[in-house]
Design an enzyme around this catalytic site. Structure first.
Site, PDB file in Angstrom:
ATOM      1  N   TYR A  33       0.840  -1.190   0.000  1.00 62.13           N
ATOM      2  CA  TYR A  33       0.000   0.000   0.000  1.00 62.13           C
ATOM      3  C   TYR A  33       0.883   1.249   0.000  1.00 62.13           C
ATOM      4  O   TYR A  33       1.347   1.718   1.045  1.00 62.13           O
ATOM      5  CB  TYR A  33      -0.935   0.013   1.202  1.00 62.13           C
ATOM      6  CG  TYR A  33      -1.829  -1.200   1.319  1.00 62.13           C
ATOM      7  CD1 TYR A  33      -2.051  -2.048   0.233  1.00 62.13           C
ATOM      8  CD2 TYR A  33      -2.447  -1.520   2.524  1.00 62.13           C
ATOM      9  CE1 TYR A  33      -2.870  -3.172   0.350  1.00 62.13           C
ATOM     10  CE2 TYR A  33      -3.271  -2.636   2.645  1.00 62.13           C
ATOM     11  CZ  TYR A  33      -3.464  -3.451   1.560  1.00 62.13           C
ATOM     12  OH  TYR A  33      -4.263  -4.574   1.676  1.00 62.13           O
ATOM     13  N   PRO A  83     -15.066  -6.787   2.407  1.00 60.56           N
ATOM     14  CA  PRO A  83     -16.150  -7.396   3.195  1.00 60.56           C
ATOM     15  C   PRO A  83     -17.527  -6.802   2.956  1.00 60.56           C
ATOM     16  O   PRO A  83     -18.520  -7.400   3.358  1.00 60.56           O
ATOM     17  CB  PRO A  83     -15.701  -7.156   4.642  1.00 60.56           C
ATOM     18  CG  PRO A  83     -14.911  -5.883   4.562  1.00 60.56           C
ATOM     19  CD  PRO A  83     -14.182  -5.945   3.241  1.00 60.56           C
TER      20      PRO A  83
END
Length: 279
Positions: free
Chosen positions: A56, A203
């Site tokens: 990231y 999610p």
């Protein structure tokens, strides 16, 4: 009743509803200041599990979290991942599980996060060009040296998890999984049987659940949002699931965090369970 906490590796207790830091902006200026604010707000809301990775921003995300939160609260776990690198900023990211590379990525993570030990270090992807025993052996050596506390995996199959567990103790698995995408249900089942934490990434289906009539109906009955219903279903579906929804917006963060208080009834869960049959 749904348990709100889980002990990763049997001893490291976190609140089950975590935060994925991947989307936080790291470039200088107003966007970065917002990213710092969102990270701090996550902790204010009682979140004790934050997920990041070497990939990231090439470590910039780790640095942002350190700037926002160091010195860390005693109960905060920041977990990071290694195993994907790029030779230089203009190159593409690539799998890199060579032991020397993994050791260097861990050392960089320690420096960027400003810690002496990473309590949960996950292998971002298994590198098919490097023997699994070499990849996990390097992480085991770092664990034995006190540089990391526990070892996890990401995007693995049931067979790969079993092979890994023959080499070293595995504390967590981070696979793509949500209300409408249950391809990795067998992996979740294996994790539940072994007491391994399962951290689903993506999610909340990036809004897709909000277009589903059944989810909308359940959300209306619970006076919740579709996103909150998707997260509440995950928490109710298995006691080893630790969702890590990510956002760069404080209002979305607060919406996600409030999902911990949403309590679907057995009838609601039956409706939601039917939405995506396991692969």
């Amino acid at each position: 009743m749904t348990e709100t906490a889980f002990r990763i590796g049997g001893d490291l207790e976190v609140q089950r509803l975590g935060f994925g830091a991947m989307r936080l902006p790291t470039e200088p200026g107003t966007a970065r200041e917002n990213g710092l604010s969102v990270a701090r707000r996550a902790v204010e809301l009682g979140i004790t599990l934050i997920d990041t990775a070497h990939m990231y921003g090439g470590g910039a995300n780790e640095e942002l979290l350190a700037e926002a939160l160091h010195p860390y609260p005693e109960n905060l776990l920041i977990t990071t991942k290694v195993g994907i690198t790029r030779p230089d900023p203009s190159a593409d990211w690539q799998l890199d599980g060579r032991p020397a590379s993994l050791r260097e990525q861990v050392e960089q993570g320690l420096r960027r996060l400003r810690v002496e030990r990473i309590e949960l270090l996950q292998l971002h992807r298994i590198d098919p060009e490097t023997p699994l025993a070499d990849q996990l052996g390097a992480l085991r050596d770092l664990r034995d040296a006190g540089k990391i506390g526990r070892i996890g995996l990401s995007e693995v199959t049931v067979d790969e998890l079993a092979q890994a567990r023959d080499i070293v103790e595995i504390a967590s698995v981070q696979n793509r999984y949500n209300l409408l995408d249950r391809e990795h249900e067998p992996v979740l089942t294996a994790c539940e049987a072994a007491g391994i934490a399962f951290l689903p990434w993506r999610p909340v289906v990036w809004g897709d659940s909000g277009a589903n009539a059944e989810v909308l109906a359940v959300a209306a009955e619970l006076e919740a949002t579709p996103t909150q219903v998707a997260l509440a279903w995950l928490l109710a579906h298995s006691p080893v699931v630790l969702p890590i929804p990510g956002t760069a917006r404080t209002d979305h963060l607060e919406e996600n965090a409030a999902a911990g208080g949403v309590r679907p009834t057995p009838a609601h869960l039956e409706i939601l369970d039917r939405l995506a049959a396991p692969e």
